[in-house]
Design a protein around this motif. Sequence first.
Motif, PDB file in Angstrom:
ATOM      1  N   TRP A 230      -4.923   0.623  -9.937  1.00 29.62           N
ATOM      2  CA  TRP A 230      -6.178   0.169  -9.340  1.00 29.62           C
ATOM      3  C   TRP A 230      -6.351   0.609  -7.888  1.00 29.62           C
ATOM      4  CZ3 TRP A 230      -7.316  -0.453 -13.913  1.00 29.62           C
ATOM      5  CH2 TRP A 230      -6.680  -1.328 -14.781  1.00 29.62           C
ATOM      6  N   ARG A 231      -6.098   1.857  -7.593  1.00 32.29           N
ATOM      7  CA  ARG A 231      -6.303   2.363  -6.229  1.00 32.29           C
ATOM      8  C   ARG A 231      -7.725   2.099  -5.733  1.00 32.29           C
ATOM      9  NH1 ARG A 231      -3.910   8.516  -6.168  1.00 32.29           N
ATOM     10  NH2 ARG A 231      -1.741   8.091  -6.769  1.00 32.29           N
ATOM     11  N   ARG A 232      -8.691   2.381  -6.611  1.00 29.81           N
ATOM     12  CA  ARG A 232     -10.087   2.249  -6.193  1.00 29.81           C
ATOM     13  C   ARG A 232     -10.437   0.801  -5.878  1.00 29.81           C
ATOM     14  NH1 ARG A 232     -15.379   4.161  -9.760  1.00 29.81           N
ATOM     15  NH2 ARG A 232     -16.946   3.584  -8.214  1.00 29.81           N
ATOM     16  N   ARG A 233     -10.003  -0.118  -6.722  1.00 27.83           N
ATOM     17  CA  ARG A 233     -10.303  -1.541  -6.483  1.00 27.83           C
ATOM     18  C   ARG A 233      -9.735  -1.997  -5.143  1.00 27.83           C
ATOM     19  NH1 ARG A 233      -9.005  -4.634 -12.237  1.00 27.83           N
ATOM     20  NH2 ARG A 233     -10.279  -3.294 -13.583  1.00 27.83           N
ATOM     21  N   HIS A 234      -8.504  -1.628  -4.882  1.00 29.09           N
ATOM     22  CA  HIS A 234      -7.891  -2.049  -3.623  1.00 29.09           C
ATOM     23  C   HIS A 234      -8.564  -1.378  -2.440  1.00 29.09           C
ATOM     24  CE1 HIS A 234      -4.626  -4.545  -5.176  1.00 29.09           C
ATOM     25  NE2 HIS A 234      -4.494  -3.668  -6.159  1.00 29.09           N
ATOM     26  N   ALA A 235      -8.955  -0.106  -2.584  1.00 26.62           N
ATOM     27  CA  ALA A 235      -9.644   0.597  -1.496  1.00 26.62           C
ATOM     28  C   ALA A 235     -10.973  -0.081  -1.174  1.00 26.62           C
ATOM     29  CB  ALA A 235      -9.857   2.056  -1.876  1.00 26.62           C
ATOM     30  N   ILE A 236     -11.710  -0.474  -2.212  1.00 21.34           N
ATOM     31  CA  ILE A 236     -12.990  -1.162  -2.000  1.00 21.34           C
ATOM     32  C   ILE A 236     -12.777  -2.473  -1.265  1.00 21.34           C
ATOM     33  CG2 ILE A 236     -14.882  -2.358  -3.189  1.00 21.34           C
ATOM     34  CD1 ILE A 236     -14.740  -0.158  -5.327  1.00 21.34           C
ATOM     35  N   ARG A 237     -11.724  -3.192  -1.610  1.00 25.38           N
ATOM     36  CA  ARG A 237     -11.431  -4.476  -0.956  1.00 25.38           C
ATOM     37  C   ARG A 237     -11.145  -4.265   0.533  1.00 25.38           C
ATOM     38  NH1 ARG A 237      -7.882  -5.856  -4.163  1.00 25.38           N
ATOM     39  NH2 ARG A 237      -9.251  -6.989  -5.569  1.00 25.38           N
ATOM     40  N   TYR A 238     -10.312  -3.290   0.855  1.00 22.19           N
ATOM     41  CA  TYR A 238     -10.018  -3.015   2.271  1.00 22.19           C
ATOM     42  C   TYR A 238     -11.285  -2.583   3.005  1.00 22.19           C
ATOM     43  CZ  TYR A 238      -4.971  -3.156   1.353  1.00 22.19           C
ATOM     44  OH  TYR A 238      -3.712  -3.551   1.023  1.00 22.19           O
ATOM     45  N   LEU A 239     -12.085  -1.735   2.375  1.00 22.09           N
ATOM     46  CA  LEU A 239     -13.314  -1.262   3.001  1.00 22.09           C
ATOM     47  C   LEU A 239     -14.272  -2.415   3.276  1.00 22.09           C
ATOM     48  CD1 LEU A 239     -14.996   1.225   3.853  1.00 22.09           C
ATOM     49  CD2 LEU A 239     -15.902   1.297   1.522  1.00 22.09           C
ATOM     50  N   THR A 240     -14.396  -3.330   2.313  1.00 22.34           N
ATOM     51  CA  THR A 240     -15.319  -4.463   2.470  1.00 22.34           C
ATOM     52  C   THR A 240     -14.899  -5.379   3.602  1.00 22.34           C
ATOM     53  OG1 THR A 240     -15.859  -4.396   0.112  1.00 22.34           O
ATOM     54  CG2 THR A 240     -16.332  -6.440   1.292  1.00 22.34           C
ATOM     55  N   TYR A 241     -13.627  -5.769   3.602  1.00 24.47           N
ATOM     56  CA  TYR A 241     -13.161  -6.745   4.589  1.00 24.47           C
ATOM     57  C   TYR A 241     -12.926  -6.134   5.974  1.00 24.47           C
ATOM     58  CZ  TYR A 241     -12.477 -10.647   1.360  1.00 24.47           C
ATOM     59  OH  TYR A 241     -12.677 -11.683   0.482  1.00 24.47           O
ATOM     60  N   CYS A 242     -12.505  -4.884   6.006  1.00 25.65           N
ATOM     61  CA  CYS A 242     -12.109  -4.284   7.286  1.00 25.65           C
ATOM     62  C   CYS A 242     -13.198  -3.444   7.933  1.00 25.65           C
ATOM     63  CB  CYS A 242     -10.853  -3.425   7.094  1.00 25.65           C
ATOM     64  SG  CYS A 242      -9.429  -4.352   6.486  1.00 25.65           S
ATOM     65  N   ALA A 243     -14.239  -3.090   7.170  1.00 28.49           N
ATOM     66  CA  ALA A 243     -15.275  -2.236   7.742  1.00 28.49           C
ATOM     67  C   ALA A 243     -16.684  -2.789   7.512  1.00 28.49           C
ATOM     68  CB  ALA A 243     -15.168  -0.823   7.160  1.00 28.49           C
ATOM     69  N   VAL A 244     -17.086  -2.961   6.262  1.00 24.95           N
ATOM     70  CA  VAL A 244     -18.469  -3.314   5.974  1.00 24.95           C
ATOM     71  C   VAL A 244     -18.844  -4.691   6.531  1.00 24.95           C
ATOM     72  CG1 VAL A 244     -20.152  -3.744   4.153  1.00 24.95           C
ATOM     73  CG2 VAL A 244     -18.521  -1.848   3.930  1.00 24.95           C
ATOM     74  N   ALA A 245     -18.054  -5.729   6.192  1.00 23.08           N
ATOM     75  CA  ALA A 245     -18.388  -7.071   6.667  1.00 23.08           C
ATOM     76  C   ALA A 245     -18.366  -7.171   8.194  1.00 23.08           C
ATOM     77  CB  ALA A 245     -17.431  -8.089   6.042  1.00 23.08           C
ATOM     78  N   PRO A 246     -17.333  -6.665   8.877  1.00 23.15           N
ATOM     79  CA  PRO A 246     -17.366  -6.708  10.353  1.00 23.15           C
ATOM     80  C   PRO A 246     -18.540  -5.937  10.943  1.00 23.15           C
ATOM     81  CG  PRO A 246     -15.134  -6.282   9.587  1.00 23.15           C
ATOM     82  CD  PRO A 246     -16.028  -6.170   8.397  1.00 23.15           C
ATOM     83  N   LEU A 247     -18.900  -4.789  10.329  1.00 25.64           N
ATOM     84  CA  LEU A 247     -20.021  -4.007  10.839  1.00 25.64           C
ATOM     85  C   LEU A 247     -21.327  -4.781  10.727  1.00 25.64           C
ATOM     86  CD1 LEU A 247     -21.207  -1.366  11.912  1.00 25.64           C
ATOM     87  CD2 LEU A 247     -21.351  -0.555   9.535  1.00 25.64           C
TER      88      LEU A 247
END
Length: 335
Positions: A230-247
């Motif tokens: 599940w590389r993609r699932r984990h990548a999406i999770r990191y992207l959401t919490y570490c980039a999209v939501a803070p932005l």
Amino acid sequence: MRIVSLIVTVKNEAAVIDGLLQSISAQTRLPDEVVISDGGSTDGTAQVVEAWGARQPFPVRVLAGPGANIAQGRNIAIRAAQGDLIASTDAGVRLAPRWLQELLVPFDESGQPPDTQHVVAGFFLPDAHTVFEVAMSAAVLPSLAEVDPQKFLPSSRSVAFTKKAWQTVGGYPESLDYCEDLVFDLALKRQFVFAFAPQAVAYFRPRGSLRAFFRQYYLYARGDGKADLWRRRHAIRYLTYCAVAPLLLALGMGQSPLWFIALGAGAVAYGFTPYRRLRSSLRRLKPTERLYALWLVPLIRVTGDIAKMAGYPVGVLWRLRHRARGSESGRFLPS
């Protein structure tokens, strides 16, 4: 006539195994034998099982495997099983009375030659006793309506397969301490067609506290990292919490409050499915318990995500270290 062996792995389950044993005795189709692999219990689990087994109309064997992990324990039990069909479940669950009978229906009624059907996926449902367990069930467990039978990968608490299929894929991956049943499922899926038996239900209690839940999901994600899942699932999770939501938060505070709408829409989408699952359980809760459950759902979801983000890189580092040392256990699935 096919012989059906029911296999279970246990370790220090004396306090909770009675529910499973009683539900095995109550099956409408009894197993032809029960093989239990004990990973080194010190609380008398083996003695409880042996006392129960002495009263059953089918043979019950307890195999000692001190120090064995779950994958090793399952392989030990299957290797020793006499049956050509293996039904698997876990200690701590309670089986519906028709569980085994429903699991076996696709083997008998597939309309195909007897050796064609190799894997049947059963289902599992929460046996929630507390408000926290009700909320956790809604937060993380799919309902039957959400399951795509063509894609569903069964837990080894509710699955049946031929011994031939187990041999073909090399058994459960013994290098994994978690996610071993998922990797086993994926190996089977590449070679065999799965049938789905939604009425073959195993009931289990969800984790009862945030701390226990965090540890569970940390270990699951660590297993994902070890097995390169599940590389993609984990990548999406990191992207959401570490980039999209803070932005979005920064834009809402520094540019325009309208950005908070996008953030709120994401939060609503994030919680929609869990709250839909929770709705059917709210009726049996008191008003104050309902409010508590409603508050717990997002807390549990976020806790689970944090646990996964903490555990996944630990598993990846383990895999990379083993790969660097030339270990065959470094990667379990093709890219």
